[in-house]
Scaffold this motif. Structure first.
Motif, PDB file in Angstrom:
ATOM      1  N   HIS A 147      14.957   9.684  -0.420  1.00  0.00           N
ATOM      2  CA  HIS A 147      15.637   8.551  -0.127  1.00  0.00           C
ATOM      3  C   HIS A 147      15.174   8.075   1.279  1.00  0.00           C
ATOM      4  CE1 HIS A 147      17.940   4.840   0.202  1.00  0.00           C
ATOM      5  NE2 HIS A 147      18.395   5.298   1.180  1.00  0.00           N
ATOM      6  N   ILE A 148      15.277   8.900   2.385  1.00  0.00           N
ATOM      7  CA  ILE A 148      14.906   8.556   3.582  1.00  0.00           C
ATOM      8  C   ILE A 148      13.295   8.837   3.689  1.00  0.00           C
ATOM      9  CG2 ILE A 148      15.017  10.950   4.343  1.00  0.00           C
ATOM     10  CD1 ILE A 148      15.430   7.719   6.578  1.00  0.00           C
ATOM     11  N   LEU A 149      12.816   9.690   3.122  1.00  0.00           N
ATOM     12  CA  LEU A 149      11.158   9.671   3.163  1.00  0.00           C
ATOM     13  C   LEU A 149      10.700   8.740   2.424  1.00  0.00           C
ATOM     14  CD1 LEU A 149      10.384  13.505   2.242  1.00  0.00           C
ATOM     15  CD2 LEU A 149      10.348  12.197   4.666  1.00  0.00           C
ATOM     16  N   GLY A 150      11.349   7.866   1.105  1.00  0.00           N
ATOM     17  CA  GLY A 150      10.748   6.619   0.663  1.00  0.00           C
ATOM     18  C   GLY A 150      10.970   5.568   1.401  1.00  0.00           C
ATOM     19  N   VAL A 151      12.168   5.662   2.421  1.00  0.00           N
ATOM     20  CA  VAL A 151      12.379   4.414   3.303  1.00  0.00           C
ATOM     21  C   VAL A 151      11.299   4.281   4.092  1.00  0.00           C
ATOM     22  CG1 VAL A 151      13.925   3.502   5.117  1.00  0.00           C
ATOM     23  CG2 VAL A 151      14.844   4.202   2.672  1.00  0.00           C
ATOM     24  N   LEU A 152      11.015   5.492   4.849  1.00  0.00           N
ATOM     25  CA  LEU A 152       9.764   5.446   5.948  1.00  0.00           C
ATOM     26  C   LEU A 152       8.516   5.193   5.260  1.00  0.00           C
ATOM     27  CD1 LEU A 152      10.741   9.183   7.523  1.00  0.00           C
ATOM     28  CD2 LEU A 152      11.468   6.520   8.430  1.00  0.00           C
ATOM     29  N   ALA A 153       8.290   5.719   3.937  1.00  0.00           N
ATOM     30  CA  ALA A 153       6.964   5.186   3.383  1.00  0.00           C
ATOM     31  C   ALA A 153       6.942   3.972   3.288  1.00  0.00           C
ATOM     32  CB  ALA A 153       6.717   6.128   2.043  1.00  0.00           C
ATOM     33  N   PHE A 154       8.117   3.180   2.595  1.00  0.00           N
ATOM     34  CA  PHE A 154       8.172   1.849   2.551  1.00  0.00           C
ATOM     35  C   PHE A 154       7.895   1.143   3.756  1.00  0.00           C
ATOM     36  CE2 PHE A 154      10.629  -2.163   2.253  1.00  0.00           C
ATOM     37  CZ  PHE A 154      10.303  -2.692   1.100  1.00  0.00           C
ATOM     38  N   LEU A 155       8.581   1.530   4.836  1.00  0.00           N
ATOM     39  CA  LEU A 155       8.235   0.912   6.262  1.00  0.00           C
ATOM     40  C   LEU A 155       6.723   0.832   6.564  1.00  0.00           C
ATOM     41  CD1 LEU A 155       9.733  -0.114   8.818  1.00  0.00           C
ATOM     42  CD2 LEU A 155       9.290   2.404   9.737  1.00  0.00           C
ATOM     43  N   ASN A 156       5.978   1.855   6.109  1.00  0.00           N
ATOM     44  CA  ASN A 156       4.484   1.831   6.361  1.00  0.00           C
ATOM     45  C   ASN A 156       3.731   1.119   5.340  1.00  0.00           C
ATOM     46  OD1 ASN A 156       3.904   3.358   9.064  1.00  0.00           O
ATOM     47  ND2 ASN A 156       5.408   4.405   8.060  1.00  0.00           N
ATOM     48  N   TYR A 157       4.162   0.863   4.102  1.00  0.00           N
ATOM     49  CA  TYR A 157       3.746   0.211   3.284  1.00  0.00           C
ATOM     50  C   TYR A 157       3.944  -1.420   3.327  1.00  0.00           C
ATOM     51  CZ  TYR A 157       2.314  -1.551  -1.747  1.00  0.00           C
ATOM     52  OH  TYR A 157       2.075  -2.314  -2.472  1.00  0.00           O
ATOM     53  N   LEU A 158       4.682  -1.538   3.981  1.00  0.00           N
ATOM     54  CA  LEU A 158       5.317  -3.059   4.293  1.00  0.00           C
ATOM     55  C   LEU A 158       4.239  -3.832   5.093  1.00  0.00           C
ATOM     56  CD1 LEU A 158       8.016  -4.674   3.757  1.00  0.00           C
ATOM     57  CD2 LEU A 158       8.500  -4.220   6.063  1.00  0.00           C
ATOM     58  N   PRO A 159       3.616  -3.468   5.944  1.00  0.00           N
ATOM     59  CA  PRO A 159       2.727  -4.291   6.888  1.00  0.00           C
ATOM     60  C   PRO A 159       1.348  -4.351   5.950  1.00  0.00           C
ATOM     61  CG  PRO A 159       3.622  -2.454   8.165  1.00  0.00           C
ATOM     62  CD  PRO A 159       4.032  -1.998   6.653  1.00  0.00           C
ATOM     63  N   PHE A 160       1.258  -3.671   4.798  1.00  0.00           N
ATOM     64  CA  PHE A 160      -0.149  -3.904   4.071  1.00  0.00           C
ATOM     65  C   PHE A 160       0.195  -4.574   3.025  1.00  0.00           C
ATOM     66  CE2 PHE A 160      -0.794   0.088   6.491  1.00  0.00           C
ATOM     67  CZ  PHE A 160      -2.070  -0.101   6.740  1.00  0.00           C
ATOM     68  N   SER A 161       1.502  -4.982   2.920  1.00  0.00           N
ATOM     69  CA  SER A 161       1.756  -5.889   1.515  1.00  0.00           C
ATOM     70  C   SER A 161       2.216  -7.220   1.875  1.00  0.00           C
ATOM     71  CB  SER A 161       2.934  -4.901   0.957  1.00  0.00           C
ATOM     72  OG  SER A 161       3.865  -5.815   0.131  1.00  0.00           O
ATOM     73  N   LYS A 162       2.291  -7.997   0.756  1.00  0.00           N
ATOM     74  CA  LYS A 162       2.956  -9.357   0.678  1.00  0.00           C
ATOM     75  C   LYS A 162       4.188  -9.475   1.499  1.00  0.00           C
ATOM     76  CE  LYS A 162       4.683 -10.397  -3.868  1.00  0.00           C
ATOM     77  NZ  LYS A 162       6.032 -11.275  -3.453  1.00  0.00           N
ATOM     78  N   HIS A 163       5.138  -8.429   1.249  1.00  0.00           N
ATOM     79  CA  HIS A 163       6.656  -8.252   1.673  1.00  0.00           C
ATOM     80  C   HIS A 163       6.719  -7.858   3.235  1.00  0.00           C
ATOM     81  CE1 HIS A 163       6.688  -7.670  -2.939  1.00  0.00           C
ATOM     82  NE2 HIS A 163       8.041  -7.958  -2.731  1.00  0.00           N
ATOM     83  N   LEU A 164       5.615  -8.232   3.898  1.00  0.00           N
ATOM     84  CA  LEU A 164       5.736  -8.348   5.192  1.00  0.00           C
ATOM     85  C   LEU A 164       6.486  -9.484   5.447  1.00  0.00           C
ATOM     86  CD1 LEU A 164       4.709  -7.251   8.091  1.00  0.00           C
ATOM     87  CD2 LEU A 164       2.700  -8.479   7.989  1.00  0.00           C
ATOM     88  N   HIS A 165       6.722 -10.475   4.779  1.00  0.00           N
ATOM     89  CA  HIS A 165       7.489 -11.680   5.094  1.00  0.00           C
ATOM     90  C   HIS A 165       8.937 -11.407   5.208  1.00  0.00           C
ATOM     91  CE1 HIS A 165       8.517 -11.484   0.500  1.00  0.00           C
ATOM     92  NE2 HIS A 165       9.461 -12.044   1.055  1.00  0.00           N
ATOM     93  N   ILE A 166       9.235 -10.064   5.038  1.00  0.00           N
ATOM     94  CA  ILE A 166      10.741  -9.782   5.210  1.00  0.00           C
ATOM     95  C   ILE A 166      10.917  -9.770   6.648  1.00  0.00           C
ATOM     96  CG2 ILE A 166      12.159  -7.708   5.211  1.00  0.00           C
ATOM     97  CD1 ILE A 166      11.002  -6.865   2.516  1.00  0.00           C
ATOM     98  N   ILE A 167       9.879  -9.285   7.188  1.00  0.00           N
ATOM     99  CA  ILE A 167       9.841  -9.653   8.879  1.00  0.00           C
ATOM    100  C   ILE A 167       9.462 -10.858   9.646  1.00  0.00           C
ATOM    101  CG2 ILE A 167       9.074  -8.178  10.857  1.00  0.00           C
ATOM    102  CD1 ILE A 167       8.785  -5.828   9.406  1.00  0.00           C
ATOM    103  N   LEU A 168       8.236 -11.140   9.021  1.00  0.00           N
ATOM    104  CA  LEU A 168       7.625 -12.224   9.656  1.00  0.00           C
ATOM    105  C   LEU A 168       8.127 -13.747   9.332  1.00  0.00           C
ATOM    106  CD1 LEU A 168       3.690 -11.343   9.735  1.00  0.00           C
ATOM    107  CD2 LEU A 168       5.653 -11.269  11.449  1.00  0.00           C
ATOM    108  N   ALA A 169       9.007 -13.770   8.180  1.00  0.00           N
ATOM    109  CA  ALA A 169       9.564 -15.139   7.965  1.00  0.00           C
ATOM    110  C   ALA A 169      10.591 -15.696   9.046  1.00  0.00           C
ATOM    111  CB  ALA A 169      10.465 -14.843   6.474  1.00  0.00           C
TER     112      ALA A 169
END
Length: 428
Positions: free
Chosen positions: A220-242
């Motif tokens: 779970h925690i490693l998945g969250v950390l991986a997700f955190l680093n996948y986010l800036p390469f993904s369209k889901h960066l809008h979670i932050i930049l919205a």
């Protein structure tokens, strides 16, 4: 052995934080490649936009069912990850559920709420996967999304489901170990969801349960950390930049277009030559935008905040009548070009023509439908208008019909080929 786990956790957390920070700084650098523009007026209206559009997702609620599902994913995922704070402290300190003794009975209530949200997130993501891959809504099967963009959306949804399942599995095994009085497993109130599933694991040995609980915890925690680093390469960066994008949204009326003072001055000088400066200006004004450096930083923030949801293109009359233009693709191409320039691969290409064609730009009717529909206040039209301005004023490139209109306006002060003296002849 515990100290080894703590060291491994510290290494994983440090590497993930470093990689995310480096990528975040790279995105910030790319956005600031755009020219400066002041967007700090009307702070009250900007904060209102932030809370209504970004936090409240006001525009999403035009379709209530989808809005509710999206809100479950958005709010649930953010709120559940409050528990990440406890996981990080436990991982670094070698403790287990460190907040349980502090919060007492409230801890069970909080985890129970988190579990309900986890179920809602998983169910909502599953429904979104069905809409994209089985029902195949038109805006999700558009050629705009061919390749990586379509896969990206599916990867994110699947990842969120897996993370929620791991969270629930971890809690279920934890509850069984609590009931057996296992060492280090602090007694809490039964959790609202996973307490219903403890019979599924009750036949396992303590060692097997610990393996499941610890395995789910680490994944779970490693998945969250991986997700955190996948986010800036993904369209889901809008979670932050919205959020910043909603705050810095253009507050002018939607039909108001941006005039250039240099052009207004030239018109004024033509009408009143005596006001024209006698000495030539040392700087030659640049009209419109040919590449991302000519766009504003807000245009580039728009590109990175794009959710690729396709609501803009679904509302665009040019897109819907088969024209080359897709507002969603305008934003995706702008982001791709910013990435290329940011990596230092800018030579020999420009945003105009190499990424966005003249045909796309000229298909726009400037109706503002894309601007009105965007849930995170993105303005594709502003980019289109700046690039069309470059074509017309820097390259004298316009369709014949436009050139005829320009000529008529210049000579007759109207778009039609009639003498001003004959303009009222229709009265007769």
């Amino acid at each position: 052995m515990q100290i080894v786990y703590q060291v491994l956790f510290l290494i994983a957390l440090s590497v993930a934080t470093y990689l995310f920070s480096r990528r975040a700084l790279g995105i910030r650098r790319n956005i600031l490649l755009g020219r400066d523009v002041a967007l700090n007026d009307q702070p009250a209206a900007r904060w209102k936009n932030l809370f209504l559009l970004a936090f409240g997702q006001k525009k999403m609620f035009r379709n209530p069912l989808v809005a509710v599902l999206h809100f479950f994913v958005y709010a649930g995922f953010l709120i559940i990850n409050i528990e990440i704070l406890e996981i990080i402290i436990d991982g670094l300190a070698g403790t287990h559920r460190i907040f349980a003794p502090v919060l007492g009975s409230l801890y069970g209530v909080l985890i129970g709420c988190f579990e309900i949200l986890a179920v809602l997130v998983a169910v909502s993501c599953a429904i979104f996967l069905v809409r994209r891959n089985i029902i195949k809504l038109k805006r999700f099967i558009s050629k705009d999304l061919n390749g990586w963009p379509r896969s990206d959306a599916n990867y994110i949804l699947i990842t969120e489901i897996v993370l929620m399942v791991l969270f629930l599995t971890m809690n279920t095994a934890d509850l069984v170990l609590q009931s057996r009085g296992a060492e280090h497993y602090i007694q809490t109130q039964p959790f609202w969801v996973t307490s219903q599933f403890t019979p599924l694991l009750s036949g396992l040995s303590d060692s097997a349960l610990i393996t499941i609980e610890r395995g789910a915890w680490w994944l779970h925690i490693l998945g969250v950390l991986a997700f955190l680093n996948y986010l800036p390469f993904s369209k889901h960066l809008h979670i932050i930049l919205a959020f910043p994008n909603a705050y810095y949204a253009d507050l002018r009326p939607k039909g108001k277009m941006e005039n250039m003072p240099e052009i207004q001055q030239e018109v004024l000088y033509a009408m009143q030559p005596e006001l024209a400066p006698t000495t030539p200006s040392e700087t030659v004004p640049k009209f419109g935008a040919k590449d991302i450096q000519d766009l504003t930083w807000k245009n580039l923030l728009d590109a990175y905040a794009c959710t690729e949801c396709g609501r803009c293109s679904a509302a665009c009359p040019a897109t819907q009548t088969g024209k080359a233009l897709s507002p969603r693709l305008i934003m995706m191409k702008t982001r791709d070009r910013a990435e290329e320039v940011g990596r230092g691969n800018a030579e020999g290409k420009t945003l105009l023509r190499d990424y966005i064609t003249e045909e796309e730009l000229r298909a726009c009717t400037t109706c503002n439908a894309c601007v009105m529909e965007c849930p995170v206040s993105i303005n594709p039209l502003h980019i289109i208008l700046q690039m069309r301005r470059h074509l017309v004023m820097e390259e004298s490139s316009a369709p014949q019909e436009w050139n005829m209109m320009f000529s008529n306006i210049e000579n007759n002060m109207a778009p039609w080929k009639f003498s001003p003296d004959d303009r009222d002849a229709w009265i007769q």
